[in-house]
Each structure stands twice: as C-alpha cells, then as structure tokens.
Motif scaffolding. Structure first.
Motif, PDB file in Angstrom:
ATOM      1  N   GLY A  83       1.145  -1.025  -0.012  1.00 24.50           N
ATOM      2  CA  GLY A  83       0.099  -0.179   0.016  1.00 24.50           C
ATOM      3  C   GLY A  83       0.968   1.108   0.014  1.00 24.50           C
ATOM      4  N   GLU A  84       0.358   2.104   0.701  1.00 29.88           N
ATOM      5  CA  GLU A  84       0.961   3.523   0.758  1.00 29.88           C
ATOM      6  C   GLU A  84       2.430   3.533   1.180  1.00 29.88           C
ATOM      7  N   ARG A  85       2.975   2.800   2.136  1.00 30.65           N
ATOM      8  CA  ARG A  85       4.294   2.673   2.378  1.00 30.65           C
ATOM      9  C   ARG A  85       5.165   1.600   1.758  1.00 30.65           C
ATOM     10  N   GLY A  86       4.704   0.871   0.623  1.00 28.15           N
ATOM     11  CA  GLY A  86       5.356  -0.021   0.057  1.00 28.15           C
ATOM     12  C   GLY A  86       4.997  -1.286   0.561  1.00 28.15           C
ATOM     13  N   LEU A  87       5.840  -2.381   0.393  1.00 29.07           N
ATOM     14  CA  LEU A  87       5.857  -3.811   1.027  1.00 29.07           C
ATOM     15  C   LEU A  87       6.042  -3.847   2.299  1.00 29.07           C
ATOM     16  N   LEU A  88       5.234  -4.137   3.193  1.00 28.61           N
ATOM     17  CA  LEU A  88       5.370  -4.447   4.725  1.00 28.61           C
ATOM     18  C   LEU A  88       5.214  -5.944   4.924  1.00 28.61           C
ATOM     19  N   VAL A  89       6.181  -6.580   5.654  1.00 26.43           N
ATOM     20  CA  VAL A  89       5.996  -7.980   6.192  1.00 26.43           C
ATOM     21  C   VAL A  89       5.912  -7.962   7.564  1.00 26.43           C
ATOM     22  N   LEU A  90       4.696  -8.514   8.024  1.00 24.81           N
ATOM     23  CA  LEU A  90       4.437  -8.565   9.445  1.00 24.81           C
ATOM     24  C   LEU A  90       4.403  -9.907  10.056  1.00 24.81           C
ATOM     25  N   ASP A  91       5.002  -9.877  11.280  1.00 20.26           N
ATOM     26  CA  ASP A  91       4.924 -11.211  12.059  1.00 20.26           C
ATOM     27  C   ASP A  91       3.668 -11.195  12.807  1.00 20.26           C
ATOM     28  N   PRO A  92       2.747 -11.695  12.421  1.00 23.88           N
ATOM     29  CA  PRO A  92       1.345 -11.898  13.340  1.00 23.88           C
ATOM     30  C   PRO A  92       1.290 -12.084  14.524  1.00 23.88           C
ATOM     31  N   ARG A  93       2.404 -12.849  15.059  1.00 24.05           N
ATOM     32  CA  ARG A  93       2.398 -13.496  16.571  1.00 24.05           C
ATOM     33  C   ARG A  93       2.867 -12.244  17.553  1.00 24.05           C
ATOM     34  N   SER A  94       3.886 -11.479  16.940  1.00 28.17           N
ATOM     35  CA  SER A  94       4.421 -10.428  17.644  1.00 28.17           C
ATOM     36  C   SER A  94       3.500  -8.972  17.480  1.00 28.17           C
TER      37      SER A  94
END
Length: 160
Positions: free
Chosen positions: A121-132
């Motif tokens: 989206g607006e800030r590019g590609l973000l990779v999220l660790d859903p557990r933390s």
C-alpha cells in the motif's frame, strides 16, 4: 446486497448474512464471510444459515473492506488499518494483531504466506509477524495496488 444461497436439498433460498459482504474466503472445510463489522464461519459441507456462527467482531471503526485467509491465519483489511487473527474453523477467531493506518499507511492488498502477512500500500511492501504484531521487513516498491502469491515446493532430485 445480502448473501443468500440455495443448497441442492433445500427447496427455498436461505439468507446467510443480512448486510452486504465485504469479503469471502475458504480454508480447509470452512467458509468465512465478512460484513462491515463481523466475521462469520460455517462448514462448506452444510452452508445453511443455521450452521453459520459469529467467529469474530472487528467493529465498525475498522471499516472492513477485504478478507484474506490462508491456513489458520486471517487478515481483515479496512480503511483505518488491519486486524490479524488465528482461525480454528469451528470456534471463535483469536485476535493476534491490530495495526492502525497511522503506523502502516493505507493498505491496498494483503497476502498470507506461511506464518507471515504481506501488506502492500501507501508505504510499499510490509512484512508482518502476526504473533508479535511487528513489521519485520519494509521494502519500497513501485507497485502498490495488489499482491500476487505463488508458492512452489522444490524437491531436489539426483540423476544417476
């Protein structure tokens, strides 16, 4: 438009959700339906109105507009942020992370690969660790409208 369906054995159409759907997804034998506030779940083998239950509430403040599901993870993308949750199929969704637009920017699309959530989206590609609930990687990219995922399993073999 509300969602209705007719099963092969039913003589009449049953209404599953009264409000317009924002997303629909399938994981294993469960069908998930998302409206502006609630996540509903029901078995694919019996998609009748009585077999569906409320699996989670995200509230109107999220303004949900998209649902992505893969395995036991689900992501609801809204205009004010995202909500990540763990699915159990026949039980309630367990909240894992909720990030607001000021922290991640507006999100155009999401994908789940393994145990990571990819947001673009607006800030590019973000990779999220859903557990933390933490962003582990942020990459500036040109394309910011949608994600496509293909997963290949490579198995090495030897010629004799």
């Amino acid at each position: 438009m509300p969602v209705a369906l007719r099963s092969a054995s039913a003589a009449r159409v049953e209404r599953l959700v009264e409000r317009p759907l924002r997303g629909i997804a399938r994981s294993a034998g469960t069908l998930y339906l998302l409206d502006e506030q609630w996540l509903y779940a029901g078995p694919l083998r019996d998609p009748s109105a009585t077999s569906f239950f409320t699996a989670g509430e995200f509230g109107r403040l999220l303004d949900a507009r998209m649902l992505r599901v893969q395995g036991s993870l689900g992501v609801v993308v809204g205009t004010t942020g995202i909500a990540v949750f763990e699915l159990s199929g026949n039980g309630p969704a367990r909240p894992l992370a909720r990030l607001r637009t000021p922290a991640i920017g507006s999100v155009a699309d999401a994908a789940i690969v393994g145990e990571r959530v990819f947001l673009v989206g607006e800030r590019g590609l973000l990779v999220l660790d859903p557990r933390s609930g933490r962003i582990v990687v942020s990459v500036d990219v040109d394309g910011r409208a949608s994600l496509g995922v293909a997963v290949f399993r490579f198995r090495p073999f030897w010629f004799r």
